[in-house]
Each structure stands twice: as structure tokens, then as C-alpha cells.
Design a protein around this motif. Structure first.
Motif, PDB file in Angstrom:
ATOM      1  N   GLU A 147       0.855  -1.189   0.000  1.00 39.42           N
ATOM      2  CA  GLU A 147       0.000   0.000   0.000  1.00 39.42           C
ATOM      3  C   GLU A 147       0.888   1.234   0.000  1.00 39.42           C
ATOM      4  O   GLU A 147       1.835   1.329   0.766  1.00 39.42           O
ATOM      5  N   MET A 148       0.567   2.169  -0.911  1.00 42.39           N
ATOM      6  CA  MET A 148       1.317   3.425  -0.989  1.00 42.39           C
ATOM      7  C   MET A 148       0.335   4.586  -1.021  1.00 42.39           C
ATOM      8  O   MET A 148      -0.762   4.455  -1.569  1.00 42.39           O
ATOM      9  N   PRO A 149       0.724   5.739  -0.480  1.00 40.26           N
ATOM     10  CA  PRO A 149      -0.179   6.890  -0.477  1.00 40.26           C
ATOM     11  C   PRO A 149      -0.229   7.599  -1.827  1.00 40.26           C
ATOM     12  O   PRO A 149       0.782   7.728  -2.519  1.00 40.26           O
ATOM     13  N   LEU A 150      -1.422   8.040  -2.177  1.00 36.86           N
ATOM     14  CA  LEU A 150      -1.616   8.914  -3.334  1.00 36.86           C
ATOM     15  C   LEU A 150      -1.598  10.325  -2.771  1.00 36.86           C
ATOM     16  O   LEU A 150      -2.371  10.643  -1.866  1.00 36.86           O
ATOM     17  N   ILE A 151      -0.701  11.169  -3.281  1.00 36.92           N
ATOM     18  CA  ILE A 151      -0.509  12.474  -2.652  1.00 36.92           C
ATOM     19  C   ILE A 151      -1.076  13.650  -3.440  1.00 36.92           C
ATOM     20  O   ILE A 151      -1.004  14.785  -2.986  1.00 36.92           O
ATOM     21  N   GLY A 152      -1.643  13.393  -4.612  1.00 36.61           N
ATOM     22  CA  GLY A 152      -2.217  14.504  -5.369  1.00 36.61           C
ATOM     23  C   GLY A 152      -2.508  14.119  -6.803  1.00 36.61           C
ATOM     24  O   GLY A 152      -2.335  12.977  -7.206  1.00 36.61           O
ATOM     25  N   GLY A 153      -2.969  15.108  -7.560  1.00 42.74           N
ATOM     26  CA  GLY A 153      -3.291  14.873  -8.955  1.00 42.74           C
ATOM     27  C   GLY A 153      -3.577  16.168  -9.674  1.00 42.74           C
ATOM     28  O   GLY A 153      -3.491  17.256  -9.108  1.00 42.74           O
ATOM     29  N   SER A 154      -3.922  16.036 -10.945  1.00 45.94           N
ATOM     30  CA  SER A 154      -4.265  17.195 -11.760  1.00 45.94           C
ATOM     31  C   SER A 154      -5.405  16.824 -12.701  1.00 45.94           C
ATOM     32  O   SER A 154      -5.765  15.655 -12.832  1.00 45.94           O
ATOM     33  N   GLY A 155      -5.952  17.834 -13.368  1.00 48.42           N
ATOM     34  CA  GLY A 155      -7.068  17.580 -14.287  1.00 48.42           C
ATOM     35  C   GLY A 155      -8.287  17.105 -13.521  1.00 48.42           C
ATOM     36  O   GLY A 155      -8.684  17.712 -12.521  1.00 48.42           O
ATOM     37  N   VAL A 156      -8.868  15.992 -13.942  1.00 53.10           N
ATOM     38  CA  VAL A 156     -10.025  15.407 -13.258  1.00 53.10           C
ATOM     39  C   VAL A 156      -9.687  15.114 -11.798  1.00 53.10           C
ATOM     40  O   VAL A 156     -10.554  15.175 -10.932  1.00 53.10           O
TER      41      VAL A 156
END
Length: 189
Positions: A147-156
Motif C-alpha cells: 500500500e502506498m499513499p496517493l498524494i495529489g493529482g491534476s485535471g479530473v
């Protein structure tokens, strides 16, 4: 002296009034960010190819005291630009690319060898075309599920948060080529 005390008191009262007005108009914390988020589940396969005439992952730093019996050595760094596909076969539908790096950041390989990984998934297909998610953290590569953390994103996926579950689909210890299944759970607006 009395005049100085009055000025200090007046300054403190003015500052308190200013803070109170600011807090009223711009709260320190807001629960609005918790409302209205939806969850998206992304499932795809990440192809890390170090072998052949066209590798998508290359070692850019190697420790001078490399241990030839280890899959990876403490201190090595790999940089990649890997395809992500719908299925485990490289010929399956291309969903985008993953750029980033991984390094063996653990001196102890027991019970698992641990990588530190930074992965940016850039989608080029469907409704997520042009959007990205970033996964960053500890990756004990020989664990069945990580398990790894998702720390952000862009667009949708702007303002995204969440986590990724990783499962090695295939690994070749001689070439170090790997196919990893990613199940990413993203909360976003």
C-alpha cells in the motif's frame, strides 16, 4: 512609561480585532473540502522494462559496493518512463505513461527489500485523458500486496487524495523486468 503601555495595549487590541475579523472571513480550517468528493477506482498494469534494446527504466546511480546477490542494492537509483496498460500484456490497450524514479532506501533487506518510489501516472485515454495522479512512498517490493499513499493529482483528479494497492504480476530476477498491477482509490471533486 504610561504612554508606552497605552500604545502597546492599543496595538494589541487592534491586532486582536484584526485577527477576529480575518478569522470570520477566512477560517483557519474548513470542512467544505470534505464535502462533495467522489471516489474513483483505477486499475492498470505498470511495465518496468530494464532489458532489451529499448528499456523504459534505466539505472542512473549505482553504489560502489554493490552486492551481486541482491535484486537491487542500497543506494541505486532508477529513472523510468513506463507504459501503463489495461491488461498485463504490453500489447493491451495503452492508458498512459508513468514517469518517476525508485531507489533502494533500505540497508536491511529482511524480511523485504524496500524501495522508495515516486510515480506520476499521466493518463492519455478516455475521460481521464490529460489527468494525472501521483503516488509517493515506501514500497516493500517482495510483499504480496503493498500500500502506498496517493498524494495529489491534476485535471479530473485535482485535489486528489487516496491510496494505491500494488501487486507484482510478473518479475524476472535476471533482467529485473516487472509488471505490477495497480489498484488506485482516488477521492476527488
Amino acid at each position: 512609561m504610561a504612554k508606552t503601555c497605552q500604545l502597546v495595549m492599543l496595538s494589541l487590541l487592534s491586532f486582536s480585532a484584526f485577527i477576529s475579523v480575518m478569522a470570520e472571513h477566512q477560517p483557519f480550517m474548513s470542512n467544505a473540502s470534505l464535502k462533495g468528493k467522489k471516489q474513483t477506482h483505477l486499475r492498470f498494469f505498470w511495465h518496468d522494462t530494464l532489458s532489451g534494446s529499448n528499456p523504459t527504466s534505466i539505472t542512473v546511480a549505482k553504489p560502489s559496493n554493490a552486492n551481486t546477490s541482491a535484486v537491487f542494492d542500497f543506494g541505486f537509483v532508477n529513472v523510468f518512463d513506463n507504459p501503463i496498460t489495461e491488461g498485463p500484456e504490453l500489447e493491451s490497450k495503452l492508458l498512459g505513461r508513468s514517469q518517476g524514479f525508485y531507489t533502494d532506501a533500505s540497508q536491511n533487506t529482511e524480511p523485504f527489500q524496500v524501495l522508495f518510489s515516486s510515480l506520476n501516472f499521466a493518463f492519455t485515454e478516455g475521460k481521464y485523458n490529460g489527468s494525472t495522479v501521483t503516488v509517493l512512498g515506501r514500497n516493500p517490493i517482495l510483499s504480496t500486496v503493498r500500500e502506498m499513499p496517493l498524494i495529489g493529482g491534476s485535471g479530473v483528479f485535482r485535489f486528489a487524495e487516496g491510496y494505491a494497492l500494488l501487486h507484482t504480476h510478473r518479475f524476472n530476477p535476471q533482467t529485473r523486468d516487472a509488471i505490477v498491477e495497480y489498484n488506485i482509490y482516488v477521492w476527488h471533486y
